[in-house]
Scaffold this active site. Structure first.
Site, PDB file in Angstrom:
ATOM      1  CB  ILE A  22      -0.973  -0.011   1.204  1.00  0.00           C
ATOM      2  CG1 ILE A  22      -1.781  -1.320   1.222  1.00  0.00           C
ATOM      3  CG2 ILE A  22      -1.918   1.184   1.153  1.00  0.00           C
ATOM      4  CD1 ILE A  22      -2.598  -1.555   2.484  1.00  0.00           C
ATOM      5  CG  ASP A  54       9.930  -0.579   3.984  1.00  0.00           C
ATOM      6  OD1 ASP A  54      10.392  -1.657   4.397  1.00  0.00           O
ATOM      7  OD2 ASP A  54       8.766  -0.442   3.584  1.00  0.00           O
ATOM      8  CB  SER A  77      -7.065  -3.481   9.846  1.00  0.00           C
ATOM      9  OG  SER A  77      -7.742  -4.625   9.424  1.00  0.00           O
ATOM     10  CE1 TYR A  83      -1.830  -6.310  10.940  1.00  0.00           C
ATOM     11  CE2 TYR A  83      -4.080  -7.093  10.682  1.00  0.00           C
ATOM     12  CZ  TYR A  83      -3.067  -6.211  10.341  1.00  0.00           C
ATOM     13  OH  TYR A  83      -3.310  -5.239   9.406  1.00  0.00           O
ATOM     14  CE  LYS A 111      -2.393  -2.696  11.425  1.00  0.00           C
ATOM     15  NZ  LYS A 111      -1.391  -1.725  11.003  1.00  0.00           N
ATOM     16  CG  ASN A 116      -0.984 -15.838   4.738  1.00  0.00           C
ATOM     17  OD1 ASN A 116      -0.816 -17.040   4.884  1.00  0.00           O
ATOM     18  ND2 ASN A 116      -0.089 -14.928   5.113  1.00  0.00           N
ATOM     19  CG  LEU A 148      -9.908 -14.927  -2.476  1.00  0.00           C
ATOM     20  CD1 LEU A 148      -9.871 -16.450  -2.446  1.00  0.00           C
ATOM     21  CD2 LEU A 148     -11.347 -14.429  -2.390  1.00  0.00           C
ATOM     22  NE  ARG A 168     -13.338 -11.332   5.079  1.00  0.00           N
ATOM     23  CZ  ARG A 168     -14.123 -12.311   5.538  1.00  0.00           C
ATOM     24  NH1 ARG A 168     -15.400 -12.346   5.198  1.00  0.00           N
ATOM     25  NH2 ARG A 168     -13.644 -13.246   6.337  1.00  0.00           N
ATOM     26  NE  ARG A 216      -8.366 -17.473   6.486  1.00  0.00           N
ATOM     27  CZ  ARG A 216      -7.933 -16.544   5.636  1.00  0.00           C
ATOM     28  NH1 ARG A 216      -6.814 -16.744   4.953  1.00  0.00           N
ATOM     29  NH2 ARG A 216      -8.589 -15.428   5.450  1.00  0.00           N
ATOM     30  N   PRO A 217     -10.138 -21.087  10.600  1.00  0.00           N
ATOM     31  CG  PRO A 217      -8.920 -22.466  12.031  1.00  0.00           C
ATOM     32  CD  PRO A 217      -9.065 -22.094  10.592  1.00  0.00           C
ATOM     33  N   GLY A 218     -11.235 -18.465  12.732  1.00  0.00           N
ATOM     34  CA  GLY A 218     -11.127 -17.022  12.959  1.00  0.00           C
ATOM     35  C   GLY A 218     -11.821 -16.184  11.891  1.00  0.00           C
TER      36      GLY A 218
HETATM   37  P1  NAD Z   1       3.452  -4.602   3.454  1.00  0.00           P
HETATM   38  O1  NAD Z   1       4.027  -5.689   4.290  1.00  0.00           O
HETATM   39  O2  NAD Z   1       3.523  -4.729   1.985  1.00  0.00           O
HETATM   40  O3  NAD Z   1       4.079  -3.195   3.882  1.00  0.00           O
HETATM   41  C1  NAD Z   1       4.537  -2.934   5.183  1.00  0.00           C
HETATM   42  C2  NAD Z   1       5.953  -2.397   5.043  1.00  0.00           C
HETATM   43  O4  NAD Z   1       6.462  -2.103   6.358  1.00  0.00           O
HETATM   44  C3  NAD Z   1       6.911  -3.398   4.409  1.00  0.00           C
HETATM   45  O5  NAD Z   1       7.573  -2.763   3.320  1.00  0.00           O
HETATM   46  C4  NAD Z   1       7.889  -3.757   5.524  1.00  0.00           C
HETATM   47  O6  NAD Z   1       9.191  -4.008   5.021  1.00  0.00           O
HETATM   48  C5  NAD Z   1       7.822  -2.528   6.397  1.00  0.00           C
HETATM   49  N1  NAD Z   1       8.146  -2.746   7.816  1.00  0.00           N
HETATM   50  C6  NAD Z   1       7.648  -3.703   8.648  1.00  0.00           C
HETATM   51  N2  NAD Z   1       8.210  -3.581   9.859  1.00  0.00           N
HETATM   52  C7  NAD Z   1       9.064  -2.521   9.816  1.00  0.00           C
HETATM   53  C8  NAD Z   1       9.944  -1.918  10.745  1.00  0.00           C
HETATM   54  N3  NAD Z   1      10.096  -2.395  11.979  1.00  0.00           N
HETATM   55  N4  NAD Z   1      10.674  -0.838  10.360  1.00  0.00           N
HETATM   56  C9  NAD Z   1      10.566  -0.356   9.085  1.00  0.00           C
HETATM   57  N5  NAD Z   1       9.772  -0.916   8.153  1.00  0.00           N
HETATM   58  C10 NAD Z   1       9.015  -1.988   8.515  1.00  0.00           C
HETATM   59  O7  NAD Z   1       1.919  -4.431   3.918  1.00  0.00           O
HETATM   60  P2  NAD Z   1       0.750  -3.552   3.295  1.00  0.00           P
HETATM   61  O8  NAD Z   1      -0.285  -4.486   2.804  1.00  0.00           O
HETATM   62  O9  NAD Z   1       1.302  -2.525   2.400  1.00  0.00           O
HETATM   63  O10 NAD Z   1       0.181  -2.888   4.619  1.00  0.00           O
HETATM   64  C11 NAD Z   1       0.555  -1.597   5.044  1.00  0.00           C
HETATM   65  C12 NAD Z   1      -0.140  -1.297   6.358  1.00  0.00           C
HETATM   66  O11 NAD Z   1      -1.563  -1.406   6.181  1.00  0.00           O
HETATM   67  C13 NAD Z   1       0.220  -2.261   7.486  1.00  0.00           C
HETATM   68  O12 NAD Z   1       0.305  -1.536   8.689  1.00  0.00           O
HETATM   69  C14 NAD Z   1      -0.966  -3.211   7.512  1.00  0.00           C
HETATM   70  O13 NAD Z   1      -1.143  -3.772   8.789  1.00  0.00           O
HETATM   71  C15 NAD Z   1      -2.110  -2.286   7.154  1.00  0.00           C
HETATM   72  N6  NAD Z   1      -3.258  -2.999   6.580  1.00  0.00           N
HETATM   73  C16 NAD Z   1      -3.070  -3.838   5.514  1.00  0.00           C
HETATM   74  C17 NAD Z   1      -4.163  -4.545   5.003  1.00  0.00           C
HETATM   75  C18 NAD Z   1      -3.968  -5.513   3.865  1.00  0.00           C
HETATM   76  O14 NAD Z   1      -4.802  -6.404   3.698  1.00  0.00           O
HETATM   77  N7  NAD Z   1      -2.917  -5.376   3.034  1.00  0.00           N
HETATM   78  C19 NAD Z   1      -5.439  -4.397   5.548  1.00  0.00           C
HETATM   79  C20 NAD Z   1      -5.592  -3.502   6.617  1.00  0.00           C
HETATM   80  C21 NAD Z   1      -4.484  -2.810   7.126  1.00  0.00           C
HETATM   81  N1  UFG Z   2     -10.239 -17.195   1.400  1.00  0.00           N
HETATM   82  C1  UFG Z   2     -10.378 -18.411   0.773  1.00  0.00           C
HETATM   83  N2  UFG Z   2      -9.255 -19.035   0.339  1.00  0.00           N
HETATM   84  C2  UFG Z   2      -8.004 -18.496   0.478  1.00  0.00           C
HETATM   85  C3  UFG Z   2      -7.871 -17.255   1.127  1.00  0.00           C
HETATM   86  C4  UFG Z   2      -9.011 -16.638   1.583  1.00  0.00           C
HETATM   87  O1  UFG Z   2     -11.489 -18.928   0.625  1.00  0.00           O
HETATM   88  O2  UFG Z   2      -7.012 -19.119   0.069  1.00  0.00           O
HETATM   89  C5  UFG Z   2     -11.453 -16.476   1.840  1.00  0.00           C
HETATM   90  C6  UFG Z   2     -11.502 -16.166   3.323  1.00  0.00           C
HETATM   91  O3  UFG Z   2     -12.091 -17.245   4.024  1.00  0.00           O
HETATM   92  C7  UFG Z   2     -12.342 -14.876   3.334  1.00  0.00           C
HETATM   93  C8  UFG Z   2     -11.977 -14.196   2.020  1.00  0.00           C
HETATM   94  O4  UFG Z   2     -11.454 -15.218   1.187  1.00  0.00           O
HETATM   95  O5  UFG Z   2     -13.707 -15.205   3.294  1.00  0.00           O
HETATM   96  C9  UFG Z   2     -10.932 -13.096   2.172  1.00  0.00           C
HETATM   97  O6  UFG Z   2      -9.803 -13.608   2.867  1.00  0.00           O
HETATM   98  P1  UFG Z   2      -8.415 -12.807   2.927  1.00  0.00           P
HETATM   99  O7  UFG Z   2      -7.434 -13.684   3.640  1.00  0.00           O
HETATM  100  O8  UFG Z   2      -8.041 -12.329   1.571  1.00  0.00           O
HETATM  101  O9  UFG Z   2      -8.778 -11.506   3.773  1.00  0.00           O
HETATM  102  P2  UFG Z   2      -9.388 -11.365   5.257  1.00  0.00           P
HETATM  103  O10 UFG Z   2     -10.716 -10.699   5.106  1.00  0.00           O
HETATM  104  O11 UFG Z   2      -9.333 -12.634   5.989  1.00  0.00           O
HETATM  105  O12 UFG Z   2      -8.339 -10.395   5.940  1.00  0.00           O
HETATM  106  C10 UFG Z   2      -7.800  -9.232   5.311  1.00  0.00           C
HETATM  107  C11 UFG Z   2      -6.398  -8.976   5.835  1.00  0.00           C
HETATM  108  C12 UFG Z   2      -6.440  -8.623   7.290  1.00  0.00           C
HETATM  109  C13 UFG Z   2      -7.341  -7.450   7.503  1.00  0.00           C
HETATM  110  C14 UFG Z   2      -8.714  -7.741   6.935  1.00  0.00           C
HETATM  111  C15 UFG Z   2      -9.597  -6.522   7.034  1.00  0.00           C
HETATM  112  O13 UFG Z   2      -5.608 -10.136   5.666  1.00  0.00           O
HETATM  113  O14 UFG Z   2      -5.161  -8.238   7.708  1.00  0.00           O
HETATM  114  O15 UFG Z   2      -8.612  -8.120   5.560  1.00  0.00           O
HETATM  115  O16 UFG Z   2      -8.953  -5.428   6.487  1.00  0.00           O
HETATM  116  F1  UFG Z   2      -7.450  -7.215   8.818  1.00  0.00           F
END
Ligand code: NAD
Ligand code: UFG
Length: 337
Positions: free
Chosen positions: A12, A31, A124, A148, A152, A197, A199, A230, A291-293
């Site tokens: 992001i 980073d 999140s 995790y 947040k 992990n 979808l 979702r 998937r649990p959770g």
């Molecule tokens: P990402 O892992 O691609 O980006 C996170 C970046 O932070 C990485 O480049 C990593 O190298 C860096 N980083 C981690 N720990 C660090 C540290 N100690 N010092 C310096 N850099 C560090 O993840 P993303 O998907 O781009 O997510 C960005 C943010 O958005 C995260 O805080 C994540 O929790 C949050 N978020 C992501 C999602 C999602 O599904 N991608 C959903 C909700 C919230």
């Molecule tokens: N799913 C599958 N198969 C897979 C992966 C996921 O069926 O291989 C399903 C899940 O059960 C869920 C949906 O696809 O119903 C989305 O799953 P994701 O793992 O893509 O996303 P989540 O909604 O579980 O979680 C994501 C991020 C979290 C964040 C959340 C809300 O991984 O960090 O969105 O922002 F907190």
């Protein structure tokens, strides 16, 4: 205006850096590259034709952060840096608490030292736990179901306490729903390590032939087709949400909280079908155990962000699938980090 983007080489963060540069902000990226690589930033420069400052630095090292603030006059911080794998956080919670919380505390202390009190934090939808009703509004009750999510929630609370102690802070808590997609250039996108992990990265690896079939985690949920629903949001829309938040932050609003989602839910099977349509590839899948959770359904009420930030997601499911597919096809091995 100069913005420090922590975690700016990540998924992001790199897309947000593109939009910041397009809007003529100066960008400084911090980073540690623990889940990303510098190549993403080279491509950000390529896409925008602009440069940015990059520091390979760790938010766990306060001196690293201090040095960056000494070198640059920062107007605001967008704080993406953190670990984000839900399953991993259950196995190694201390690492998650240390990295995400201690790292954020270090950042906030240095910001305070340099009198920089504007921050946008990546929260999140996970902070809503299993919502009692849908769509989810910002004032719904909060809870965490894994370490995790707890990081947040705790950081949100830390930031709110900080504001109570000193109301010169301006803090935006942005609660992302499910970010997917990639930049339309096909140059930057999500590059998960190993087997994904999430979808959409999983589906795209099946489409490109790197994985065999999608495991659909449960088809007995109380949803239209029984599979999980979702609110998938295109990463470019999400990035622009940050751009729209900055002017709001500079009006000195105190603490503001916004859902960044589309308001539209799609099921797992709808996502697979959507991807098949845009990629022209058949996506094999099999129904597996829940998937649990996981919760049945989660989607946002995005109206607050529309009203107060003049932001709304505009990209369609087709855009999300097309852009993911272009990124995956052009970069089957990601950035080859
Ligand atoms: P990402 O892992 O691609 O980006 C996170 C970046 O932070 C990485 O480049 C990593 O190298 C860096 N980083 C981690 N720990 C660090 C540290 N100690 N010092 C310096 N850099 C560090 O993840 P993303 O998907 O781009 O997510 C960005 C943010 O958005 C995260 O805080 C994540 O929790 C949050 N978020 C992501 C999602 C999602 O599904 N991608 C959903 C909700 C919230
Ligand atoms: N799913 C599958 N198969 C897979 C992966 C996921 O069926 O291989 C399903 C899940 O059960 C869920 C949906 O696809 O119903 C989305 O799953 P994701 O793992 O893509 O996303 P989540 O909604 O579980 O979680 C994501 C991020 C979290 C964040 C959340 C809300 O991984 O960090 O969105 O922002 F907190």
């Amino acid at each position: 205006m100069r913005i420090l983007v922590t975690g700016g080489a990540g998924y992001i963060g790199s897309h947000t850096s593109v939009e910041l540069l397009n809007e003529n902000y100066d960008v400084v990226v911090l980073d540690n590259l623990s889940n990303s690589c510098e190549e993403a930033l080279n491509r950000v420069k390529n896409i925008t034709g602009k440069s940015l400052e990059f520091y390979k630095a760790d938010i766990l090292n306060k001196q690293d952060i201090h040095d960056i603030f000494s070198r640059h006059k920062i107007d605001a911080v967008i704080h993406f840096a953190g670990l984000k794998a839900v399953g991993e956080s259950v196995g190694i919670p201390l690492k998650y608490f240390h990295n995400n919380i201690t790292g954020t505390l270090n950042l906030l202390e240095v910001m305070d030292d340099f009198n920089v009190k504007n921050i946008v934090f990546s929260s999140s939808a996970t902070v809503y736990g299993d919502p009692a009703s849908l769509p989810i509004k910002e004032d719904f009750p909060l809870s965490a179901t894994n370490p995790y999510g707890r990081t947040k929630l705790m950081i949100e609370e830390i930031l709110q306490d900080l504001y109570v102690s000193d109301n010169r802070w301006n803090i935006a808590l942005l609660r992302y729903f499910n970010p997917v997609g990639a930049h339309e250039s096909g140059q930057i996108g999500e590059d998960p390590e190993g087997i994904p992990n999430n979808l959409v990265p999983y589906i795209s690896k099946v489409a490109v032939g790197l994985l065999d079939k999608v495991n659909v985690f449960g088809n007995d949920y109380d949803t239209s087709d029984g599979t999980g629903v979702r609110d998938y949001i295109h990463v470019k829309d999400l990035a622009i949400g940050h751009i729209k938040t900055l002017p709001k932050l500079f009006t000195k609003p105190g603490v503001v909280i916004y859902n960044l989602g589309t308001g539209q839910g799609y099921s797992v099977l709808e996502m697979i079908k959507g991807f098949e349509k845009t990629s022209g590839k058949e996506i094999s899948y099999k129904i597996a155990d829940r998937r649990p959770g996981d919760i049945a359904a989660c989607f946002a009420d995005p109206l607050k962000a529309k009203k107060e930030l003049n932001w709304q997601a505009v990209k369609t499911l087709d855009d999300m699938c097309k852009d993911t597919w272009r990124w995956q096809k052009n970069n089957p091995d990601g950035y080859q980090k």
